[in-house]
Scaffold this active site. Structure first.
Site, PDB file in Angstrom:
ATOM      1  N   VAL A  17       0.829  -1.027  -0.095  1.00 49.50           N
ATOM      2  CA  VAL A  17      -0.098   0.105   0.040  1.00 49.50           C
ATOM      3  C   VAL A  17       0.920   1.287  -0.059  1.00 49.50           C
ATOM      4  O   VAL A  17       0.601   2.168  -0.770  1.00 49.50           O
ATOM      5  CB  VAL A  17      -1.030  -0.002   1.140  1.00 49.50           C
ATOM      6  CG1 VAL A  17      -1.798   1.187   1.391  1.00 49.50           C
ATOM      7  CG2 VAL A  17      -2.081  -1.138   0.916  1.00 49.50           C
ATOM      8  N   ARG A  71     -10.491  -8.716  16.406  1.00 53.57           N
ATOM      9  CA  ARG A  71     -10.238  -7.353  16.081  1.00 53.57           C
ATOM     10  C   ARG A  71      -9.742  -6.629  17.108  1.00 53.57           C
ATOM     11  O   ARG A  71      -8.863  -5.868  16.878  1.00 53.57           O
ATOM     12  CB  ARG A  71     -11.636  -6.770  15.311  1.00 53.57           C
ATOM     13  CG  ARG A  71     -11.350  -5.405  14.951  1.00 53.57           C
ATOM     14  CD  ARG A  71     -12.920  -4.967  14.393  1.00 53.57           C
ATOM     15  NE  ARG A  71     -12.791  -3.718  13.390  1.00 53.57           N
ATOM     16  CZ  ARG A  71     -14.054  -3.157  13.310  1.00 53.57           C
ATOM     17  NH1 ARG A  71     -15.061  -3.480  13.837  1.00 53.57           N
ATOM     18  NH2 ARG A  71     -13.836  -2.097  12.246  1.00 53.57           N
ATOM     19  N   SER A  96      -3.678   3.265   7.374  1.00 56.53           N
ATOM     20  CA  SER A  96      -3.724   1.712   8.180  1.00 56.53           C
ATOM     21  C   SER A  96      -5.099   1.339   8.625  1.00 56.53           C
ATOM     22  O   SER A  96      -5.759   2.232   9.337  1.00 56.53           O
ATOM     23  CB  SER A  96      -2.604   1.769   9.388  1.00 56.53           C
ATOM     24  OG  SER A  96      -1.594   2.534   8.976  1.00 56.53           O
ATOM     25  N   ASP A 112     -14.043   3.125  -0.910  1.00 56.39           N
ATOM     26  CA  ASP A 112     -15.274   2.615  -1.024  1.00 56.39           C
ATOM     27  C   ASP A 112     -16.308   3.403  -1.865  1.00 56.39           C
ATOM     28  O   ASP A 112     -17.319   2.665  -2.724  1.00 56.39           O
ATOM     29  CB  ASP A 112     -15.889   2.233   0.566  1.00 56.39           C
ATOM     30  CG  ASP A 112     -15.006   1.823   1.427  1.00 56.39           C
ATOM     31  OD1 ASP A 112     -15.269   0.949   2.032  1.00 56.39           O
ATOM     32  OD2 ASP A 112     -13.984   2.563   1.673  1.00 56.39           O
ATOM     33  N   ARG A 171     -15.228   2.825  -5.264  1.00 56.70           N
ATOM     34  CA  ARG A 171     -16.072   1.620  -5.913  1.00 56.70           C
ATOM     35  C   ARG A 171     -17.623   1.580  -5.960  1.00 56.70           C
ATOM     36  O   ARG A 171     -18.118   0.910  -7.128  1.00 56.70           O
ATOM     37  CB  ARG A 171     -15.798   0.392  -4.799  1.00 56.70           C
ATOM     38  CG  ARG A 171     -14.377   0.103  -4.578  1.00 56.70           C
ATOM     39  CD  ARG A 171     -14.032  -1.053  -3.540  1.00 56.70           C
ATOM     40  NE  ARG A 171     -12.788  -1.563  -3.591  1.00 56.70           N
ATOM     41  CZ  ARG A 171     -12.126  -1.512  -2.123  1.00 56.70           C
ATOM     42  NH1 ARG A 171     -12.659  -0.914  -1.514  1.00 56.70           N
ATOM     43  NH2 ARG A 171     -10.819  -1.946  -2.468  1.00 56.70           N
ATOM     44  N   HIS A 179     -15.579   2.507   7.770  1.00 53.58           N
ATOM     45  CA  HIS A 179     -14.650   2.036   6.696  1.00 53.58           C
ATOM     46  C   HIS A 179     -14.694   0.404   7.037  1.00 53.58           C
ATOM     47  O   HIS A 179     -13.974  -0.171   7.605  1.00 53.58           O
ATOM     48  CB  HIS A 179     -13.188   2.366   6.399  1.00 53.58           C
ATOM     49  CG  HIS A 179     -12.457   1.634   5.446  1.00 53.58           C
ATOM     50  ND1 HIS A 179     -12.840   1.311   3.940  1.00 53.58           N
ATOM     51  CD2 HIS A 179     -11.432   0.739   5.579  1.00 53.58           C
ATOM     52  CE1 HIS A 179     -12.204   0.601   3.486  1.00 53.58           C
ATOM     53  NE2 HIS A 179     -11.182   0.225   4.363  1.00 53.58           N
TER      54      HIS A 179
END
Length: 350
Positions: A48, A123, A154, A183, A186, A210
């Site tokens: 990235v 998570r 990140s 997003d 897309r 996100h």
């Protein structure tokens, strides 16, 4: 160039459109002094980070780019690989170091470094590991470039943007997360694909987290200035809600599909972040759905949640958030998305 009165006011009474259209976020600061040369630092030279660096270089956005990573060999290799392309690129100084002091004087610091999720890891545990990393990384970056803008890429980006804000001590307008900018791209692509037109002619936003609790703002989608849903209703063209939900699900699953097929995402996020860098450094005042301090917007309260809203970006970072109209259902989903983020933040040791 001095702005004429007609560029910000409308009508004989001088109604200030800009002040009505945008609402500042809490804790903003004035724009920093503009330096002659522009410098960006990219923290983390993984897939990235390097896609972002390469895209910024090819677009000629800066005079200097500094790469930082803990892996000295890979870092030097990436620097040399880019330097060897100097004859094909706009003139840019490219440097690399494992030391954060090399970022001194940056106008924009882009943070892509972060721990990767281990199979079966929760998570929350991933967040705690990234919190430890950010505690070592953000304070020296803020000290090296106290007038810079922090752009966090990140993941999980919303919570880590909040972490960066807390650790840096920067005003809220100078800490931004890449959020749902990609997003939304897309989303626009999928809508354009259904309608067989250019995605640039589609105005559509994904807001909120996100992630899985993101919110598609169907009520405000327009194509060529025509609001889609109200057009369908006026023309008595039937559409089913589950079809809209399917498109939104494709947006959410988009990154997972790319990762499954090629192992990681890189090019789309590279272009997405480069577009944010352009808007900020060139004071474009463009609107992007990015992660900002959302407290006080659309009934979001109970804590300092960072999540994506359509925000105007310029040389001082977030200039304001658009007063976009949400339906009751969209506003409710957005508040639920904020609650998801706040619940995670409450478990962090910060």
């Amino acid at each position: 160039m001095q702005k004429t009165a007609s560029s910000s006011t409308l009508g004989p009474d001088g109604l200030n459109i800009a002040q009505s259209f945008f609402k500042p976020i809490q804790g903003s600061s004035p724009p920093p002094p503009i330096s002659r040369n522009t410098k960006i630092s990219v923290i983390g030279v993984g897939n990235v980070g390097m896609a972002i660096a390469q895209t910024i270089l090819t677009q000629g956005l800066v005079d200097e780019i500094s790469l930082v990573d803990v892996n000295a060999d890979k870092l030097r290799g990436e620097m040399l690989d880019l330097q060897h392309a100097a004859a094909f690129l706009p003139r840019t100084k490219i440097s690399a170091s494992v030391d954060y002091s090399s970022t001194v004087g940056s106008d924009l610091v882009i943070v892509t470094a972060g721990a990767r999720q281990i199979s079966g890891e929760s998570r929350l545990n991933l967040l705690q590991r990234n919190l430890s990393l950010f505690k070592k990384m953000i304070p020296p970056l803020a000290q090296a470039s106290p007038e810079s803008i922090l752009l966090v890429v990140s993941n999980p980006v919303d919570v880590l943007t909040y972490v960066a804000w807390k650790l840096s001590g920067f005003p809220s307008n100078r800490v931004i997360g890449s959020g749902t900018n990609l997003d939304s791209s897309r989303f626009r692509f999928l809508i354009a694909d259904h309608l067989d037109l250019n995605a640039q002619d589609v105005q559509a936003y994904i807001v909120g987290e996100h992630g899985d609790s993101s919110v598609a703002l169907w009520s405000s989608i327009s194509v060529g200035g025509v609001p889609i849903l109200s057009f369908l209703e006026r023309q008595q063209i039937a559409y089913e809600k589950h079809m809209l939900e399917k498109i939104h699900k494709e947006v959410v699953q988009g990154a997972y599909e790319v990762i499954k097929l090629k192992g990681y995402t890189s090019w789309a996020i590279g272009y997405s972040v480069a577009s944010l860098a352009r808007s900020i450094l060139r004071d474009q005042r463009s609107i992007h759905p990015v992660s900002v301090l959302a407290k006080g917007f659309h009934g979001i309260d109970g804590g300092d949640a960072f999540l994506s809203l359509p925000a105007q970006l310029g040389r001082s970072g977030v200039l304001g958030v658009t007063n976009v109209h949400l339906t009751e259902d969209e506003a409710k989903q957005l508040r639920e998305s904020a609650k998801t983020i706040l619940d995670l933040q409450s478990q962090l040791e910060i």
